[in-house]
Design an enzyme around this catalytic site. Structure first.
Site, PDB file in Angstrom:
ATOM      1  N   ARG A 294       0.799  -1.233   0.000  1.00 47.02           N
ATOM      2  CA  ARG A 294       0.000   0.000   0.000  1.00 47.02           C
ATOM      3  C   ARG A 294       0.827   1.275   0.000  1.00 47.02           C
ATOM      4  O   ARG A 294       0.433   2.278  -0.601  1.00 47.02           O
ATOM      5  CB  ARG A 294      -0.941  -0.015   1.211  1.00 47.02           C
ATOM      6  CG  ARG A 294      -1.999  -1.061   1.050  1.00 47.02           C
ATOM      7  CD  ARG A 294      -2.848  -1.205   2.274  1.00 47.02           C
ATOM      8  NE  ARG A 294      -3.803  -2.270   2.030  1.00 47.02           N
ATOM      9  CZ  ARG A 294      -4.657  -2.725   2.928  1.00 47.02           C
ATOM     10  NH1 ARG A 294      -4.691  -2.213   4.135  1.00 47.02           N
ATOM     11  NH2 ARG A 294      -5.483  -3.696   2.621  1.00 47.02           N
ATOM     12  N   GLU A 375      -5.344  -3.328  16.915  1.00 46.91           N
ATOM     13  CA  GLU A 375      -4.743  -2.197  16.206  1.00 46.91           C
ATOM     14  C   GLU A 375      -4.103  -1.178  17.142  1.00 46.91           C
ATOM     15  O   GLU A 375      -3.222  -0.427  16.728  1.00 46.91           O
ATOM     16  CB  GLU A 375      -5.791  -1.516  15.297  1.00 46.91           C
ATOM     17  CG  GLU A 375      -5.158  -0.493  14.367  1.00 46.91           C
ATOM     18  CD  GLU A 375      -6.087   0.028  13.287  1.00 46.91           C
ATOM     19  OE1 GLU A 375      -7.073  -0.655  12.944  1.00 46.91           O
ATOM     20  OE2 GLU A 375      -5.825   1.130  12.784  1.00 46.91           O
ATOM     21  N   LEU A 391      -6.621  -8.224  10.751  1.00 46.20           N
ATOM     22  CA  LEU A 391      -7.629  -9.089  11.376  1.00 46.20           C
ATOM     23  C   LEU A 391      -6.912 -10.265  12.038  1.00 46.20           C
ATOM     24  O   LEU A 391      -7.251 -10.686  13.144  1.00 46.20           O
ATOM     25  CB  LEU A 391      -8.626  -9.602  10.329  1.00 46.20           C
ATOM     26  CG  LEU A 391      -9.598  -8.572   9.752  1.00 46.20           C
ATOM     27  CD1 LEU A 391     -10.570  -9.244   8.785  1.00 46.20           C
ATOM     28  CD2 LEU A 391     -10.389  -7.871  10.857  1.00 46.20           C
TER      29      LEU A 391
HETATM   30  C1  FAD Z   1     -12.839   0.120   5.985  1.00 44.75           C
HETATM   31  C2  FAD Z   1     -11.831  -0.829   6.598  1.00 44.75           C
HETATM   32  C3  FAD Z   1     -11.620  -2.072   6.022  1.00 44.75           C
HETATM   33  C4  FAD Z   1     -10.696  -2.952   6.579  1.00 44.75           C
HETATM   34  N1  FAD Z   1     -10.506  -4.181   5.998  1.00 44.75           N
HETATM   35  C5  FAD Z   1      -9.624  -5.047   6.534  1.00 44.75           C
HETATM   36  C6  FAD Z   1      -9.458  -6.355   5.978  1.00 44.75           C
HETATM   37  O1  FAD Z   1     -10.133  -6.741   5.028  1.00 44.75           O
HETATM   38  N2  FAD Z   1      -8.537  -7.185   6.540  1.00 44.75           N
HETATM   39  C7  FAD Z   1      -7.771  -6.809   7.618  1.00 44.75           C
HETATM   40  O2  FAD Z   1      -6.946  -7.605   8.076  1.00 44.75           O
HETATM   41  N3  FAD Z   1      -7.951  -5.587   8.195  1.00 44.75           N
HETATM   42  C8  FAD Z   1      -8.854  -4.709   7.684  1.00 44.75           C
HETATM   43  N4  FAD Z   1      -9.030  -3.481   8.277  1.00 44.75           N
HETATM   44  C9  FAD Z   1      -8.359  -3.190   9.553  1.00 44.75           C
HETATM   45  C10 FAD Z   1      -9.039  -3.970  10.695  1.00 44.75           C
HETATM   46  O3  FAD Z   1     -10.427  -3.939  10.503  1.00 44.75           O
HETATM   47  C11 FAD Z   1      -8.714  -3.426  12.085  1.00 44.75           C
HETATM   48  O4  FAD Z   1      -7.339  -3.224  12.229  1.00 44.75           O
HETATM   49  C12 FAD Z   1      -9.172  -4.391  13.169  1.00 44.75           C
HETATM   50  O5  FAD Z   1     -10.502  -4.778  12.965  1.00 44.75           O
HETATM   51  C13 FAD Z   1      -9.024  -3.739  14.518  1.00 44.75           C
HETATM   52  O6  FAD Z   1      -9.628  -4.536  15.492  1.00 44.75           O
HETATM   53  P1  FAD Z   1      -9.489  -4.097  17.009  1.00 44.75           P
HETATM   54  O7  FAD Z   1     -10.118  -5.146  17.832  1.00 44.75           O
HETATM   55  O8  FAD Z   1      -8.082  -3.765  17.304  1.00 44.75           O
HETATM   56  O9  FAD Z   1     -10.260  -2.716  17.118  1.00 44.75           O
HETATM   57  P2  FAD Z   1     -11.771  -2.149  16.695  1.00 44.75           P
HETATM   58  O10 FAD Z   1     -12.492  -3.163  15.932  1.00 44.75           O
HETATM   59  O11 FAD Z   1     -11.454  -0.871  16.101  1.00 44.75           O
HETATM   60  O12 FAD Z   1     -12.420  -2.038  18.101  1.00 44.75           O
HETATM   61  C14 FAD Z   1     -12.058  -1.034  19.008  1.00 44.75           C
HETATM   62  C15 FAD Z   1     -13.100  -0.978  20.100  1.00 44.75           C
HETATM   63  O13 FAD Z   1     -12.660  -0.085  21.111  1.00 44.75           O
HETATM   64  C16 FAD Z   1     -13.733   0.793  21.452  1.00 44.75           C
HETATM   65  N5  FAD Z   1     -13.136   2.024  21.955  1.00 44.75           N
HETATM   66  C17 FAD Z   1     -12.327   2.895  21.312  1.00 44.75           C
HETATM   67  N6  FAD Z   1     -11.970   3.904  22.134  1.00 44.75           N
HETATM   68  C18 FAD Z   1     -12.556   3.653  23.333  1.00 44.75           C
HETATM   69  C19 FAD Z   1     -12.570   4.322  24.590  1.00 44.75           C
HETATM   70  N7  FAD Z   1     -11.900   5.472  24.791  1.00 44.75           N
HETATM   71  N8  FAD Z   1     -13.281   3.762  25.593  1.00 44.75           N
HETATM   72  C20 FAD Z   1     -13.987   2.606  25.423  1.00 44.75           C
HETATM   73  N9  FAD Z   1     -14.008   1.934  24.254  1.00 44.75           N
HETATM   74  C21 FAD Z   1     -13.298   2.456  23.230  1.00 44.75           C
HETATM   75  C22 FAD Z   1     -14.505   0.951  20.160  1.00 44.75           C
HETATM   76  O14 FAD Z   1     -15.819   1.366  20.391  1.00 44.75           O
HETATM   77  C23 FAD Z   1     -14.452  -0.480  19.622  1.00 44.75           C
HETATM   78  O15 FAD Z   1     -15.433  -1.257  20.231  1.00 44.75           O
HETATM   79  C24 FAD Z   1      -9.944  -2.572   7.725  1.00 44.75           C
HETATM   80  C25 FAD Z   1     -10.160  -1.324   8.308  1.00 44.75           C
HETATM   81  C26 FAD Z   1     -11.093  -0.454   7.745  1.00 44.75           C
HETATM   82  C27 FAD Z   1     -11.289   0.881   8.378  1.00 44.75           C
END
Ligand code: FAD
Length: 564
Positions: A294, A375, A391
């Site tokens: 990318r 992330e 993911l």
């Molecule tokens: C449009 C898009 C498409 C994508 N497609 C892909 C893909 O196809 N394959 C891939 O590998 N990755 C993809 N990604 C990246 C991937 O989706 C993310 O990196 C991953 O899902 C992050 O998961 P997570 O559990 O770390 O966080 P998130 O799913 O972001 O969850 C974070 C959580 O923390 C909560 N939160 C945040 N701040 C606070 C706070 N201060 N207090 C309490 N709660 C809080 C939020 O409400 C949420 O529930 C994509 C990203 C985007 C934006």
């Protein structure tokens, strides 16, 4: 466990774990802790169905090692190369080795991965990968994974092992002398602070989108939690590495992602020279040029002399509707283009944050009993993430952290935390009772403008100095005035974390005087062996301090947690 960094194993007393954030990483960690008999409070600002994870479309990587001879070693090599060789190789090896088991587990718990006639999971090509290794569930992979994980976690909820607490926004950690005993939350419904104590606290709060305003991601992931913990003593890492996704469409609210799956399925990028189409990625890098990583594609689009288009028309309407229905929908609804008939204009936009909490291979931060996953943690992606790896990292890190929590000593009895709680409550009360003073919403808008203007696809010292000066201005104001918001008090106090985070990002970008992966300096266009390290940043007595260490030494638990 790694003997040099592990805390002594602890007898099997059930412990209380606080997981903050209910995306894929938080859900996975909660499930695995509960599976091991621990009691989990899963606290989040929203329900899992609204976490950013549900947006993930293109898929999740695993070297399932079939006809084309793919294997975890090749996945490791691609990930290290994509990350420009600064990620911790041993951690990445663990990620890639775990990947096939993760995809099989997800399939077992109900993720409906696309399969061929023989019943094998279909794998698609993604940028920077030498093999097809991305498993997908239609165009809603993230949503399907969240649904399956939520179903699993509900089972443990029924057993009393997981307690869901929604509409709680992380306010601050309850940290004394570098040991974390729990966290304070702002209840968005009741408008008051609530402490939750725990033996271990896991941050799973996602990326730092809010600092940049309009991105492809969720504004719920605003970076506040990382910024607040940074000023409370957590070390952050590699903040300068911000991934621009090459193909997005602008909308008034945010940037819509045109998934990499479109290029994975054969989509071609071009610009027009008069009437002639110039397939610049193929000219520059050969037949697989559209699927370069990318950072490379984004820079090439940025450098193109005119508007860049993505063309998938040659796939035919039937294949597009079968394989890329969501891409079709997004382009039609937000770009007004029917991609079965016409190419769609695209531009790069902020998409993913390789930087975040510095963690060791067990996802421990430098603050004792604080872990970070998904992330918001920085460990696997180096200078640039490969599509489909986040993911995977979200699930893997949730599993790894759960195991470490089960093996590490718990925090022990907390000291008197009431002074911390009283101070925080008074500060929030002041925000809520103050007459309108400095509107937070304008500061957030300005912050996003500054960050997009000066931390774009390319940077240089002049722009970084300007950004630092502008953010310092708001940091200075925040010492004299309270921010105010008529939307929610959170809008106001969240700047206490977001502004320092913005300042930390700028400081890291200024410190890395080379170009590597997603960090491209016009004034230092080459990469340099002097910077083949992680950028670690700490906040000490008002100063932003950068140090360089190999990724594998970003957190040294024996030193950072001490003999506790
Ligand atoms: C449009 C898009 C498409 C994508 N497609 C892909 C893909 O196809 N394959 C891939 O590998 N990755 C993809 N990604 C990246 C991937 O989706 C993310 O990196 C991953 O899902 C992050 O998961 P997570 O559990 O770390 O966080 P998130 O799913 O972001 O969850 C974070 C959580 O923390 C909560 N939160 C945040 N701040 C606070 C706070 N201060 N207090 C309490 N709660 C809080 C939020 O409400 C949420 O529930 C994509 C990203 C985007 C934006």
């Amino acid at each position: 466990m790694d003997a040099s960094t592990s805390a002594p194993p602890h007898a099997a007393a059930p412990r209380n774990v606080l997981v903050i954030g209910d995306g894929i990483s938080g859900l996975t960690c909660a499930i695995n802790c509960a599976k091991a008999g621990m009691h989990v409070t899963l606290a989040s600002s929203t329900v899992p169905e609204r976490a950013q994870s549900v947006m993930a479309a293109a898929g999740i990587n695993a070297a399932l090692g079939r006809k084309d001879g793919d294997n975890p070693l090749s996945h490791l090599e691609d990930t290290m190369k994509g990350g420009c060789f600064i990620a911790d190789e041993q951690a990445v090896a663990g990620l890639c080795d775990d990947a096939p088991a993760i995809v099989r587990w997800l399939a077992d718990i109900g993720v409906p991965f696309n399969r061929d006639a023989a019943g094998d999971i279909i794998l698609r090509a993604m940028g920077g990968h030498s093999h097809k290794r991305t498993a997908y569930a239609g165009t809603s992979t993230g949503k399907q994974i969240v649904t399956a994980l939520t179903q699993q976690s509900r089972r443990y909820e029924c057993d009393g092992l997981i307690t869901y607490r929604m509409n709680l926004v992380f306010h601050s950690a309850l940290v004394v002398d570098g040991v974390v005993y729990g966290a304070l939350f702002f209840d968005e419904h009741l408008h008051k602070l609530e402490p939750i104590l725990a033996d271990a606290v896991v941050m799973a709060t996602g990326g730092q989108n809010g600092v940049f305003g309009k991105t492809t991601g969720s504004t719920l992931c605003d970076g506040y939690a990382a910024g607040k913990l940074f000023i409370q003593g957590a070390r952050l890492k590699n903040l300068e590495f911000i991934q621009y996704h090459p193909t997005t469409i602008e909308t008034p609210q945010k940037r819509m992602l045109v998934s990499e799956a479109a290029r994975g399925e054969g989509g071609r990028l071009f610009y027009l020279d008069g009437d002639r189409r110039v397939y610049f990625m193929e000219d520059l890098y050969g037949p697989r040029g559209n699927l370069m990583s990318r950072d490379i594609v984004s820079k090439a689009i940025f450098d193109a002399p005119s508007q860049v288009y993505l063309d998938v028309t040659f796939l035919g309407a039937k294949a597009i509707m079968q394989k890329l229905p969501e891409v079709y929908e997004i382009c039609l609804r937000y770009g007004g283009v029917d991609i079965t008939k016409d190419p769609v204009p695209v531009a790069p936009s902020v998409h993913f944050f390789m930087g975040g909490f510095a963690v060791d291979r067990h996802h421990r931060t430098n603050l004792a009993h604080l872990y970070a996953i998904g992330e918001c943690a920085s460990i696997y992606h180096g200078a640039n993430r490969l599509g489909g790896n986040s993911l995977l990292a979200a699930v893997h890190s949730g599993r790894v952290a759960a195991q470490a929590i089960g093996e590490d000593n718990p925090a022990g009895a907390p000291p008197d935390l009431s002074p911390l709680i009283t101070d925080a409550t008074n500060a929030v009360d002041r925000v809520m009772s103050s007459p309108s003073r400095y509107p937070a919403i304008y500061v957030k808008r300005d912050m996003a403008t500054i960050m997009n203007r000066d931390l774009g696809i390319t940077r240089d010292e002049g722009r970084l100095d300007r950004a630092r000066g502008d953010i310092d201005y708001y940091l200075d104001i925040s010492k004299k005035l309270a921010f105010d918001s008529d939307v929610s008090p959170y809008q106001a106090f969240s700047l206490e974390g977001m502004l320092p985070l913005a300042r930390a990002i700028i400081t890291c970008a200024a410190a890395r005087k080379e170009s590597r992966g997603a960090h491209i300096r016009d004034d230092f266009p080459e990469n340099s062996p002097d910077y083949r390290y992680a950028t670690l940043i700490s906040f000490a007595e008002g100063r932003y301090e950068v140090e360089w260490r190999p990724e594998s030494q970003a957190v040294d638990v024996a030193k950072d947690w001490g003999e506790r």
